[in-house]
Scaffold this active site. Structure first.
Site, PDB file in Angstrom:
ATOM      1  N   ASP A  22       0.866  -1.172   0.000  1.00 29.85           N
ATOM      2  CA  ASP A  22       0.000   0.000   0.000  1.00 29.85           C
ATOM      3  C   ASP A  22       0.911   1.232   0.000  1.00 29.85           C
ATOM      4  O   ASP A  22       2.127   1.142   0.197  1.00 29.85           O
ATOM      5  CB  ASP A  22      -0.965  -0.008   1.184  1.00 29.85           C
ATOM      6  CG  ASP A  22      -2.202   0.860   0.896  1.00 29.85           C
ATOM      7  OD1 ASP A  22      -2.115   1.753   0.026  1.00 29.85           O
ATOM      8  OD2 ASP A  22      -3.250   0.655   1.533  1.00 29.85           O
TER       9      ASP A  22
HETATM   10  C1  BGC Z   1      -5.126   3.027  -0.091  1.00 26.27           C
HETATM   11  C2  BGC Z   1      -5.170   1.990  -1.182  1.00 26.27           C
HETATM   12  C3  BGC Z   1      -5.032   2.650  -2.536  1.00 26.27           C
HETATM   13  C4  BGC Z   1      -3.738   3.443  -2.549  1.00 26.27           C
HETATM   14  C5  BGC Z   1      -3.469   4.131  -3.876  1.00 26.27           C
HETATM   15  C6  BGC Z   1      -3.941   3.953  -0.226  1.00 26.27           C
HETATM   16  O1  BGC Z   1      -4.021   5.004   0.659  1.00 26.27           O
HETATM   17  O2  BGC Z   1      -5.090   2.379   1.164  1.00 26.27           O
HETATM   18  O3  BGC Z   1      -6.363   1.267  -1.100  1.00 26.27           O
HETATM   19  O4  BGC Z   1      -5.047   1.694  -3.544  1.00 26.27           O
HETATM   20  O5  BGC Z   1      -3.808   4.442  -1.542  1.00 26.27           O
HETATM   21  O6  BGC Z   1      -4.328   5.165  -4.093  1.00 26.27           O
END
Ligand code: BGC
Length: 767
Positions: A293
């Site tokens: 993540d």
């Molecule tokens: C989220 C993810 C997301 C990523 C990219 C993160 O803050 O937890 O679910 O895919 O950002 O935007």
């Protein structure tokens, strides 16, 4: 533009690919072929280039704030081969420009893979994932995610950071809106359906994307529902509940997983080798790659787990995070070169991390077709079929919670004036829900607009906002995407708005009251400590209801809210979630009977926040669940049970039959049940099958969903629905054996329309 300078082996490789291009367009590259080619490419790469493939950076354009940008212009990083993937680039011309740099200027011409959060649509926004789960219609979910894939792929996005398959049992957690709710069986069905929608039948299918099952694993169990908080989950709960949808996604062939932010039983998920390697690769045989993540690698240091960023990079890559998603700079390109010199990571470990990334780029056809046809994208995004699919999806996702005296469907001929009231009644963003960036706002239909469309130009429709709602602490996303809150009304103005709403109600034949949560109240960083209707909505609800006209409450929200008062005083409640681009039209269809509600709750709806978590699949205890035993100040049952939802018709269940009553563990029990439409209109019923194991090596939940099917029935029509129960369905991970167990026992079986289903049968599994 610089001339291409291919190394000889790469040139040969490219020529070989060109020779295959026609074939490749028709049939995706096989896993074996991709593995061999990836190995060949890898053997050409310098260590720096290999590490570059492991790096994924956000790119918000040249004007992005410094803290969101890598230290050097992104073009330079791409040209050097320091980055293997970019996310948040959505303009096809920019994608082509950057891809040209990667293919023509980077040392070994490896294309970038572009990722984006295609969560519930790209240009056409479909209902939020929790709503899609409420449709209990995996085929529809596959269809809408394949449209989302087609739209996103048409602009050059190759990879969706979806589906989110985190089981969530605590509605305080804001991200409950992004998943399929509380149940591992429904969650697994939705996970597989979405993977099929995004990826098609095989990775590399044209007009499809690589999917990501996220957030591996346990993010939905954040303590107190507070986003990012640690999760403490027993092994039994992990295997039986939280890991199930991930396993389903892997079995459906998902290409990538995203490692979660939080600590799982004290070991951060993004540095958790047991999870990322032992479970994912050894137990499940996953062959794709894992992306972290955003900044989850660097934050291994913030968690007090890694010593510093270099240690974080070492821990993540050795645990099994192939690619690091990073805002600004990444820890891999900074830390891994030195770590290799110090022997903290081996070249072989880096190779193992890179290979599946190259394989996926090959299987996605990026080496053959790195660029996107910008003109075609315009055509695809404009396709009216996509909007039609969104309308149908919103209709199939809505759940009718209450319909006293059959107030719904409304009859247009008997209505002279309609009042449409509420802060969400005419708000486009709030109709869409979170993770909708590329939407064309003008084509989003609010509830007010949908009702006006339905009632026609001459209709007498009064609209009043009534109240304003806002977060106590503003949303990070509003700041990031420049969403400005409406200026707060002074007290006298606020009173005027409320009075106007009550007057509009009094002067109309019917009130459609649209309440719930604004877009930014549900999603990431949108957890709550209360489930109350936000702001003054409850006051508006009670004041409007007191005006004495029939009220239809339409809810737009991403989590169950406290509807105790409404459930006793408002005759009709339609849960429409965040229904997406065509939400208003779909809601109008449902309210006027041009569509019949058939959705069912994918989550238990509590009375009050003090009851959560309250999954229907809890264990039995020595005492019944009667009032006064669990709580002395509130009933222990939910307001609406898991699986619940009404229709404009009625259904009856009969003839629950098992083909045998005693079996060995190797046998399958075939179950059938009849469902009849006993009402006057055609409608859909979701036939649900639940089981319970009476005794064994561990206590088992009072009921567990083990099958479902949504069927359409004409008035008077009966259909027989079939299910099969076998070892796969009934085995569970037992803390007594520390492994998968299938106990000889008596098993109860119920079939019906929600988790309280009454029609019962039983069978015995003998040794
Ligand atoms: C989220 C993810 C997301 C990523 C990219 C993160 O803050 O937890 O679910 O895919 O950002 O935007």
């Amino acid at each position: 533009m610089q001339k291409k300078q291919y190394d000889a082996p790469i040139l040969l490789l490219l020529l070989a690919f060109l020779g295959m291009a026609r074939f490749a367009a028709a049939q995706a590259m096989s896993e074996q072929e991709a593995a061999a080619k990836a190995q060949q490419i890898l053997s050409q790469l310098s260590t720096g280039e290999k590490i570059g493939q492991l790096s994924q950076l956000f790119y918000f354009g040249p004007k992005a704030p410094a803290e969101l940008s890598p230290g050097m212009p992104i073009e330079d990083a791409v040209a050097k081969g320091d980055v293997g993937s970019l996310l948040f680039v959505t303009d096809p011309a920019t994608i082509n420009r950057l891809q040209h740099i990667a293919v023509e200027q980077s040392p070994h011409h490896i294309p970038l893979i572009f990722g984006f959060d295609v969560i519930h649509g790209f240009r056409t926004i479909f209902p939020v994932p929790l709503a899609m789960a409420a449709s209990w219609d995996p085929a529809m979910v596959t269809r809408v995610q394949s449209i989302a894939a087609q739209e996103a792929r048409s602009v050059g996005i190759d990879w969706a950071f979806a589906p989110m398959v985190d089981i969530a049992r605590d509605p305080r957690w804001g991200r409950i809106v992004e998943g399929a709710g509380e149940d591992p069986y429904l969650g697994s069905a939705m996970a597989a359906a979405q993977v099929r929608g995004f990826q098609g039948d095989a990775i590399g299918e044209s007009d499809h994307l690589l999917a990501t099952a996220k957030h591996f694993a346990g993010y939905g169990a954040a303590e107190g529902g507070r986003d990012y908080e640690a999760s403490y989950i027993s092994d039994a709960q992990l295997w039986n509940i939280y890991l199930q949808p991930f396993h389903a996604a892997v079995k459906a062939g998902v290409g990538t997983l995203m490692s979660a932010y939080m600590d799982l039983n004290d070991v951060p998920a993004s540095g958790n080798r047991w999870l990322l390697h032992d479970v994912l690769r050894d137990a499940w045989g996953f062959q794709g790659f894992v992306v972290s993540d955003a900044d989850a690698v660097k934050s291994l240091a913030a968690h007090g787990f890694a010593k510093d960023e270099q240690d974080a990079a070492v821990r993540a890559v050795t645990a099994g995070v192939n690619m690091e998603m990073a805002l600004g700079h990444d820890a891999y390109t900074k830390g891994l070169p030195e770590a290799l010199k110090q022997g903290l990571v081996t070249e072989r470990q880096v190779d193992e991390a890179v290979l599946p990334i190259l394989e996926m780029k090959l299987r996605m056809g990026l080496f053959d077709h790195p660029y996107v046809d910008e003109a075609r994208s315009e055509r695809i995004l404009a396709d009216p079929e996509h909007r039609a699919a969104a309308r149908l999806a919103a209709e199939r996702s809505a759940v009718l919670l209450r319909n006293e005296g059959s107030l719904l469907p409304l009859k247009q001929s008997s209505l002279h004036r309609v009042a449409v009231i509420g802060p969400l009644a005419d708000s486009k963003l709030d109709t869409l829900g979170s993770w909708s960036f590329q939407e064309k706002l003008p084509e989003t239909v609010t509830v007010l607009e949908g009702l006006k469309n339905k009632l026609g130009p001459g209709a007498d429709v009064l609209y009043e906002q009534g109240v304003q709602i806002r977060r106590k602490y503003p949303s990070m996303f509003d700041a990031l995407f420049g969403v400005k809150p409406e200026p707060e009304w002074p007290a006298s103005e606020a009173k005027q708005h409320l009075d106007n709403a009550v007057r509009a109600a009094r002067e109309s034949d019917i009130v459609v009251l649209v309440l719930g949560e604004a877009q930014n109240m549900s999603g990431e960083r949108a957890s709550r400590e209360s489930l109350a209707l936000p702001g003054e909505e409850e006051q508006l609800l009670e004041a409007v209801a007191a005006a004495g006209k029939p009220v239809v409450l339409v809810m737009l929200n991403g989590r169950p809210l406290d509807l105790r008062w409404a459930s006793a005083h408002v005759p009709a409640i339609l849960e429409a979630w965040y229904p997406g681009t065509q939400g208003g039209n779909a809601i109008a269809d449902l309210l006027f009977g041009d569509a019949v509600p058939g959705g069912k709750l994918p989550i238990t709806w509590p009375r009050d926040v003090g009851q959560v978590p309250q999954p229907y699949a809890h264990n039995t205890t020595q005492d019944p669940e009667d009032s006064g035993i669990r709580y002395w100040d509130e009933e222990s049952t939910p307001l609406y049970p898991f699986g619940y939802g009404l229709s404009y018709t009625t259904f009856a269940f009969s003839n629950l039959k098992l083909d045998r009553s005693a079996v060995t563990p190797a046998d399958t029990v075939n179950v059938s049940v009849d469902v009849t439409n006993t009402g006057a209109v055609a409608g859909d019923e979701v036939v649900q099958l639940y089981t319970h194991q009476r005794y064994g090596l561990a206590s088992r939940p009072v009921r567990e969903l083990k099958g479902f099917e949504r069927v359409s029935l004409k008035p008077g029509e009966t259909k027989t629905v079939h299910f099969a129960l076998d070892r796969d369905q009934l085995a569970y991970w037992s803390a007594a054996t520390h492994g998968w167990t299938f106990d000889p026992s008596i098993y109860d079986v119920w079939a019906g329309d929600d988790s309280r289903a009454a029609l019962h049968a039983q069978f015995e599994v003998q040794k």
